[in-house]
Design a protein around this motif. Structure first.
Motif, PDB file in Angstrom:
ATOM      1  N   ARG A  76      59.921  72.963  64.905  1.00 27.01           N
ATOM      2  CA  ARG A  76      58.785  72.716  64.007  1.00 27.01           C
ATOM      3  C   ARG A  76      58.905  73.718  62.871  1.00 27.01           C
ATOM      4  O   ARG A  76      59.111  74.906  63.116  1.00 27.01           O
ATOM      5  CB  ARG A  76      57.454  72.911  64.726  1.00 27.01           C
ATOM      6  CG  ARG A  76      57.138  71.859  65.732  1.00 27.01           C
ATOM      7  CD  ARG A  76      55.721  72.095  66.314  1.00 27.01           C
ATOM      8  NE  ARG A  76      55.488  71.203  67.414  1.00 27.01           N
ATOM      9  CZ  ARG A  76      55.783  71.459  68.693  1.00 27.01           C
ATOM     10  NH1 ARG A  76      56.325  72.602  69.035  1.00 27.01           N
ATOM     11  NH2 ARG A  76      55.527  70.577  69.631  1.00 27.01           N
ATOM     12  N   MET A  78      56.972  75.137  59.443  1.00 25.25           N
ATOM     13  CA  MET A  78      55.809  75.220  58.570  1.00 25.25           C
ATOM     14  C   MET A  78      56.296  75.866  57.277  1.00 25.25           C
ATOM     15  O   MET A  78      56.767  77.002  57.289  1.00 25.25           O
ATOM     16  CB  MET A  78      54.704  76.092  59.189  1.00 25.25           C
ATOM     17  CG  MET A  78      53.934  75.450  60.334  1.00 25.25           C
ATOM     18  SD  MET A  78      54.776  75.218  61.917  1.00 25.25           S
ATOM     19  CE  MET A  78      55.311  76.830  62.389  1.00 25.25           C
ATOM     20  N   THR A 104      59.636  68.307  63.337  1.00 20.99           N
ATOM     21  CA  THR A 104      58.486  67.984  62.508  1.00 20.99           C
ATOM     22  C   THR A 104      58.332  69.128  61.525  1.00 20.99           C
ATOM     23  O   THR A 104      58.391  70.296  61.912  1.00 20.99           O
ATOM     24  CB  THR A 104      57.201  67.842  63.344  1.00 20.99           C
ATOM     25  OG1 THR A 104      57.421  66.860  64.362  1.00 20.99           O
ATOM     26  CG2 THR A 104      56.028  67.427  62.475  1.00 20.99           C
ATOM     27  N   SER A 105      58.169  68.795  60.257  1.00 17.69           N
ATOM     28  CA  SER A 105      57.981  69.807  59.224  1.00 17.69           C
ATOM     29  C   SER A 105      56.634  69.585  58.561  1.00 17.69           C
ATOM     30  O   SER A 105      56.251  68.442  58.299  1.00 17.69           O
ATOM     31  CB  SER A 105      59.101  69.732  58.181  1.00 17.69           C
ATOM     32  OG  SER A 105      60.346  70.010  58.788  1.00 17.69           O
ATOM     33  N   TYR A 106      55.935  70.687  58.317  1.00 15.79           N
ATOM     34  CA  TYR A 106      54.590  70.645  57.737  1.00 15.79           C
ATOM     35  C   TYR A 106      54.556  71.513  56.490  1.00 15.79           C
ATOM     36  O   TYR A 106      55.092  72.621  56.497  1.00 15.79           O
ATOM     37  CB  TYR A 106      53.549  71.249  58.686  1.00 15.79           C
ATOM     38  CG  TYR A 106      53.523  70.692  60.074  1.00 15.79           C
ATOM     39  CD1 TYR A 106      52.677  69.640  60.407  1.00 15.79           C
ATOM     40  CD2 TYR A 106      54.326  71.241  61.081  1.00 15.79           C
ATOM     41  CE1 TYR A 106      52.644  69.147  61.699  1.00 15.79           C
ATOM     42  CE2 TYR A 106      54.290  70.740  62.368  1.00 15.79           C
ATOM     43  CZ  TYR A 106      53.448  69.694  62.672  1.00 15.79           C
ATOM     44  OH  TYR A 106      53.426  69.207  63.956  1.00 15.79           O
ATOM     45  N   VAL A 108      52.145  73.800  54.535  1.00 16.97           N
ATOM     46  CA  VAL A 108      50.891  74.499  54.813  1.00 16.97           C
ATOM     47  C   VAL A 108      50.459  75.271  53.570  1.00 16.97           C
ATOM     48  O   VAL A 108      51.269  75.543  52.683  1.00 16.97           O
ATOM     49  CB  VAL A 108      51.035  75.447  56.026  1.00 16.97           C
ATOM     50  CG1 VAL A 108      51.378  74.654  57.288  1.00 16.97           C
ATOM     51  CG2 VAL A 108      52.082  76.521  55.771  1.00 16.97           C
TER      52      VAL A 108
END
Length: 127
Positions: A76, A78, A104-106, A108
């Motif tokens: 993951r 961020m 999964t990349s977010y 922020v």
């Protein structure tokens, strides 16, 4: 099924009561890992360099519990700037191209230190 915790020396570990990594049976969880440098030095100025630094710290924690890059099943990321994603992806690909964990990349709003462009979490399963 035993439980083993690994510290990395982050000043937040004792204050928050968290570990860099926890192995529970065959499962290993690595906390969000920022590009922290020894002695508080500035992290690399670019997303590519910071990604490699995050992964070096996280993979070192994995090794301490008997896991390797090949055991990683999830990452993951961020990140604070969407425009950095291509360089983050390139660095991630250099490490995981043949492993191909899910990701999964977010994007922020911010991370704890304004110098950090990203943090990375890992999960691994040891066969």
């Amino acid at each position: 099924m035993g439980r083993r915790v690994i510290a990395s020396g982050s000043p937040y570990e004792s204050v928050m009561g968290f570990s860099r990594a926890v192995r529970a049976g065959p499962h290993v969880y690595v906390a969000g890992t920022a590009p922290v440098m020894p002695d508080g030095a500035d992290p690399p100025p670019d997303a590519f360099g910071q990604t490699h630094r995050c992964l070096a710290i996280a993979l070192a924690a994995l090794e301490q519990v008997g896991a390797s890059t090949a055991d990683v099943v999830r990452t993951r990321i961020m990140l604070t700037r969407a425009e950095d994603f291509p360089e983050i992806a390139r660095a991630h690909g250099e490490v995981f191209r043949d492993v191909r964990p899910v990701n999964t990349s977010y994007v922020v709003a911010a991370l704890l230190d304004p110098r950090w462009l990203l943090e990375i979490e890992l999960e691994a399963v040891i066969a």
